[in-house]
Design a protein around this motif. Structure first.
Motif, short mmCIF file in Angstrom:
data_model
loop_
_atom_site.label_atom_id
_atom_site.label_comp_id
_atom_site.label_asym_id
_atom_site.label_seq_id
_atom_site.Cartn_x
_atom_site.Cartn_y
_atom_site.Cartn_z
N TYR A 95 -4.81 10.04 1.02
CA TYR A 95 -3.95 9.26 1.92
C TYR A 95 -3.29 8.09 1.20
O TYR A 95 -2.21 7.66 1.59
N CYS A 141 -0.17 9.31 -0.32
CA CYS A 141 0.76 9.63 0.75
C CYS A 141 1.40 8.36 1.31
O CYS A 141 2.62 8.30 1.52
N GLU A 142 0.60 7.34 1.54
CA GLU A 142 1.15 6.09 2.05
C GLU A 142 2.12 5.47 1.04
O GLU A 142 3.18 4.95 1.44
N ARG A 184 5.97 4.57 1.88
CA ARG A 184 6.48 3.21 1.69
C ARG A 184 7.72 3.22 0.79
O ARG A 184 8.65 2.44 1.01
N SER A 229 0.90 -0.50 8.62
CA SER A 229 -0.16 0.44 8.28
C SER A 229 -1.49 -0.15 8.69
O SER A 229 -1.75 -1.34 8.45
N PRO A 265 -5.36 5.72 7.03
CA PRO A 265 -4.35 4.85 7.62
C PRO A 265 -3.39 5.59 8.56
O PRO A 265 -3.02 6.74 8.33
N VAL A 291 0.38 5.12 9.47
CA VAL A 291 1.54 4.45 8.88
C VAL A 291 2.73 4.60 9.84
O VAL A 291 3.05 5.72 10.25
N THR A 309 -0.26 13.87 8.37
CA THR A 309 -0.10 14.01 6.93
C THR A 309 -1.15 14.91 6.29
O THR A 309 -0.96 15.35 5.15
#
Length: 405
Positions: A29, A32-33, A37, A49, A57, A59, A79
């Motif tokens: 994750y 992915c975040e 972003r 987030s 998270p 997001v 996700t």
């Protein structure tokens, strides 16, 4: 033979997203975040987030509308993706191989292509197109990326809809995932069946298998099994019977019952002291789930067994698909303007949209894949490059319509 031309930028970004290994049980994750972003920074979107459970998270990317006081639009996607058996794949499932097809298209082969990274990616690319046109939408858009849908959404969406963070979004309508259709219609899901996983446990007399021992655990479970298998037969018959207008029924119209685990005994000649049976039941929202649960409890009590509700969803809210819902009107109009036929149905399994509906936010489940095989959770999951580009166009039209409704 000449090398194929590189993928267009929207597809290249999709490939980048697919290569992030957000695979259960240990999704990445963090990567992915970071990807989300970067996309938000390029588009000038606000980012929030919060991990309601450590390492998972939620997001939220926000594009503020011209009338931010209006109820906003949530564009939801998850996700995480399900595990893979790599030995059955023609290409590594997280390489996102781009393979030419005979019709001049390309397949993007990767876990998560259909379920559901194409949807979350197309949201972003649609915003990119709209901004490039200088569009300004009335309603604020919130692109929500949640974790753990594939394991029930208990650590992500469940907490999110109960949070102050969610309340502050002032959501009025939401889109979430649907399913591909091998036929020409766009499948649109306005409700979904409630998961009901139950376990009946019985205890009884034990002893040598050569005797007629009375009041055994197995004897107590047999009428329970018979009752639920009769219900299965009734619902299967209903499923095979067309509606009064001649249209076919879908799985969402009926309640499915499947015996999934049966456990008892330690040896052939020993009558077991205990036995258990598990059922996977998916309750159609047309059924009274409160009464159904009471009937299960009464069934267990009548035969001297105990009932464990392993999972039970206590809501059957459906999104209106008529003139009473202005968002539906806008959605249907946008899809109709694209010349796309609609097929409305109840989702046969469970998605995070059920949390949104229960929280009072009308939601539709849509995946813009038509004339395409259903490959979610399958080996060699793929989407075509043209389907990605068409999906972006689809969301440009739909987002414009519902955000200005």
């Amino acid at each position: 033979m000449a090398e194929p031309s590189p993928p267009p930028p929207p597809v290249q970004r999709f490939i980048e997203y697919l290569r992030i290994k957000t695979v259960q049980p240990e999704p990445d994750y963090a990567a992915c975040e970071a990807f989300l972003r970067r996309q938000a920074a390029e588009l000038g979107l606000e980012v929030q987030s919060h991990a309601f459970v450590a390492g998972k998270p939620v997001v939220v990317l926000t594009w503020v509308g011209t009338e931010p006081a209006l109820p906003s639009i949530i564009l939801n996607s998850h996700t995480d993706v399900v595990p893979v058996s790599e030995e059955f794949w023609t290409h590594p499932p997280f390489d996102a191989a781009r393979v030419a097809t005979e019709d001049g298209d390309f397949k993007i082969i990767a876990r998560g292509t259909q379920d559901m990274k194409i949807v979350g990616h197309c949201y972003l690319e649609a915003v990119r197109v709209l901004q490039g046109r200088g569009a300004r939408l009335r309603r604020t858009l919130h692109l929500v990326y949640v974790p753990d849908e594939e394991t029930g959404g208990h650590d992500g969406m469940r907490h999110f809809v109960q949070s102050d963070m969610f309340q502050a979004l002032n959501a009025g309508f939401a889109l979430d995932e649907g399913m591909a259709n091998p036929e020409a219609e766009l499948r649109v899901f306005y409700g979904e069946r409630a998961p009901c996983w139950v376990r009946f446990v019985a205890h009884g007399n034990t002893g040598h298998g050569s005797q007629f021992i009375e009041d055994t655990a197995a004897e107590k479970l047999v009428p329970i099994i018979n009752h639920l298998m009769e219900l299965r037969g009734e619902q299967l018959s209903l499923f095979r019977t067309p509606h009064a207008d001649g249209s076919r029924r879908t799985l969402g119209d009926v309640t499915t019952v499947n015996l999934t685990m049966l456990q008892a005994g330690v040896q052939h000649n020993v009558v077991p002291e205990s036995a258990s049976v598990c059922f996977d039941i998916r309750i159609s929202p047309t059924l009274d789930y409160v009464r159904f649960r009471r009937d299960l409890e009464a069934l267990a009590a009548a035969h001297g067994a105990t009932l464990e509700m392993v999972q039970f969803w206590n809501d059957n809210t459906m999104t209106p698909t008529d003139a009473s819902n202005p968002f539906w009107v806008a959605f249907e109009g946008a899809v109709g303007a694209m010349g796309i036929p609609l097929f409305k149905e109840i989702f046969p399994a469970a998605t995070d949209a059920r949390y949104l509906r229960k929280a009072g936010v009308p939601a539709l489940g849509v995946t813009p894949l038509r004339n395409a095989p259903i490959l979610l959770h399958d080996h060699n999951e793929f989407v075509k490059e043209s389907e990605v580009l068409d999906g972006i166009k689809f969301y440009v039209g739909v987002i414009s319509a519902i955000a200005d409704a």
